[in-house]
Design a protein around this motif. Sequence first.
Motif, PDB file in Angstrom:
ATOM      1  N   TYR A 214       3.366   8.368   9.283  1.00 22.49           N
ATOM      2  CA  TYR A 214       3.500   7.072   9.005  1.00 22.49           C
ATOM      3  C   TYR A 214       4.063   6.693   7.909  1.00 22.49           C
ATOM      4  O   TYR A 214       4.014   7.273   6.674  1.00 22.49           O
ATOM      5  N   SER A 224      -2.967   3.079   5.521  1.00 16.83           N
ATOM      6  CA  SER A 224      -2.414   4.661   5.617  1.00 16.83           C
ATOM      7  C   SER A 224      -3.386   5.670   5.582  1.00 16.83           C
ATOM      8  O   SER A 224      -3.291   6.696   6.308  1.00 16.83           O
ATOM      9  N   VAL A 235       2.552  11.018   5.351  1.00 12.40           N
ATOM     10  CA  VAL A 235       2.577   9.528   4.981  1.00 12.40           C
ATOM     11  C   VAL A 235       3.638   9.228   3.967  1.00 12.40           C
ATOM     12  O   VAL A 235       3.428   9.919   2.923  1.00 12.40           O
TER      13      VAL A 235
END
Length: 359
Positions: A214, A224, A235
């Motif tokens: 992500y 997140s 991330v």
Amino acid sequence: MPREIELCPGRRVGGDQPCFIIAEIGQNHQGDLDIAKRMIRMAKECGADCAKFQKSELEYKFNKKALERPYTSKHSWGKTYGEHKRHLEFSHDQYRELKKYAEEIGIFFTASGMDEMAVEFLHELDVPFFKVGSGDTNNFPYLEKTAKKGRPMVISSGMQSMNTMHQVYQIVKPINPNFCFLQCTSAYPLQPEDVNLRVISAYQSAFPDIPIGYSGHETGIAISVAAVAMGAKVVERHVTLDKTWKGSDHQASLEPDELVELVKAIRTVEKAMGSPIKQLLPCEMACNEKLGKSVVAKVAIPEGAILTLDMLTVKVGEPKGFPPESIFDLVGRKVKRSIEEDETITEQAVENHVKKVKC
């Protein structure tokens, strides 16, 4: 379980490996090498795995008219967009200096290659992996050439469709299997209703043999962290030293204290994900001993009686006896001794080998 890839030397991503956290410095360094170094150190001290920049060879990324376009934004560092971008663009030697600095303090260093010539330079610079920004994800000639370099790739998917991502997979996979996709929405700052974290699950189903991550541009850390709970193995978040600084990315970036909290929260969530096996855990024993219930006699039961359900109930009992889930198994068993009303039913009080009666 999605396969693992070695994203950086000695650092694997995917499977049960910890989430790889990228601190995206981008061009939030204001074109100042010392600020850039401070931000690399900040990323390291906050617990990020990698400090990332954005490298462009401007004449290859933009055409002449784009560079000559007047740029009057409050975030502008020049009268034209070209002047603005040149102010923010580090030279090759400056990139070498930044990479050396990152290595000295012990954090991985890379950059998004924003055009094919930038990728050539980053390959020469020997970055551990290439980051493909969303703007180049549908640039198929770029993808093919980048994949052929043989380095791991992290590919963002902002502004793209699922059909395009399938095409990206089909292009990259046969050339270079060491890559992952990041769910991303290209808006700064990003509103929660436009995040679409469920795309992470869709990618996991569509591409089960690569890690999924992500890249977020929202404010705060909650989204997140949720991405990690959904299985994001990489991330990426923009970072800054001061959100009030000049530049359009600062508002959607994390300041040091937020980055610290993000890293801490991700590591906590990873611990909390634990095992898919549901069982009584050692940490639950104290509570179970104190409050766990047992089957007890609802009425006085004479010796030799055959237990029926209306003779039994469930309470916190002393001593412990049969657990509540055994109550139906007790029906039909013969009592070996008399049991007082409200007394715990223990193994010593009933015969074990009797035919069970359905109730």
